[in-house]
Design an enzyme around this catalytic site. Structure first.
Site, PDB file in Angstrom:
ATOM      1  N   LYS A  62       3.887   0.667  25.432  1.00  0.00           N
ATOM      2  CA  LYS A  62       2.563   0.579  25.718  1.00  0.00           C
ATOM      3  C   LYS A  62       2.284   1.641  26.984  1.00  0.00           C
ATOM      4  O   LYS A  62       3.305   1.893  27.456  1.00  0.00           O
ATOM      5  CB  LYS A  62       2.300  -0.728  26.224  1.00  0.00           C
ATOM      6  CG  LYS A  62       2.653  -1.997  25.092  1.00  0.00           C
ATOM      7  CD  LYS A  62       1.515  -1.796  24.105  1.00  0.00           C
ATOM      8  CE  LYS A  62       1.805  -3.004  23.048  1.00  0.00           C
ATOM      9  NZ  LYS A  62       2.505  -2.573  22.016  1.00  0.00           N
TER      10      LYS A  62
ATOM     11  N   SER B 215       0.073  -0.021  17.601  1.00  0.00           N
ATOM     12  CA  SER B 215      -0.437  -0.310  18.652  1.00  0.00           C
ATOM     13  C   SER B 215      -0.859   0.818  19.540  1.00  0.00           C
ATOM     14  O   SER B 215      -1.373   0.704  20.314  1.00  0.00           O
ATOM     15  CB  SER B 215       0.309  -1.496  19.277  1.00  0.00           C
ATOM     16  OG  SER B 215       1.575  -0.771  19.916  1.00  0.00           O
TER      17      SER B 215
END
Length: 147
Positions: free
Chosen positions: A105, A68
């Site tokens: 993230k 990701s």
């Protein structure tokens, strides 16, 4: 010492530094252009802990699992250096605990809220709401890659 683990990250604490730590360090700079003469180099020992860790008590390592964050240069199996004493800010890469799982993230913070933004278009942006169990666990300060 190995810390708790989730599906996406495995945490490690830095080991105690002894007097004979570190790999050999050649203090000449390595040319990425034309080769340079090696006659004027000095050989010392260097500890990556000394180079990469500012706050030993609040710093951990974690291994990335997943894709990701590939757009930010964080690839599967990279080793993250995470400092829990660094203040979270907009655009920092953070390790977060979200609804029972750790994730890494990019933070997006503005007047409308907090989002966790992946750096891969195949993953959704996560908007944090009051319903989430959410903690910013630490900020990524360095990445160690295998080549």
């Amino acid at each position: 010492m190995i810390m708790p683990q989730s599906e996406s990250l495995v945490f490690f604490t830095p080991e105690e530094i002894t007097s004979i730590t570190g790999a050999q360090f050649f203090d000449t700079g390595i040319s990425a252009g034309f080769p340079s003469p090696t006659e004027d180099f000095s050989e010392n020992r260097m500890s990556l802990d000394n180079e990469l860790i500012k706050n030993k008590e609040t710093t951990f390592y974690a291994r990335v699992s997943g894709q990701s964050m590939i757009g930010a240069g964080l690839d599967d199996n990279d080793l993250l250096v995470i400092d829990r004493s660094v203040e979270p800010e907009n655009n920092k890469i953070a390790v977060c605990f979200l609804d029972g799982e750790f994730t890494v993230k990019r933070l997006r913070v503005d007047s409308e809220g907090i989002w966790l933004k992946p750096e891969n278009p195949n993953y959704p942006i996560i908007r944090i709401s009051e319903d989430n169990n959410f903690i910013i666990w630490g900020i990524v300060t360095n990445v160690i890659k295998k080549v």
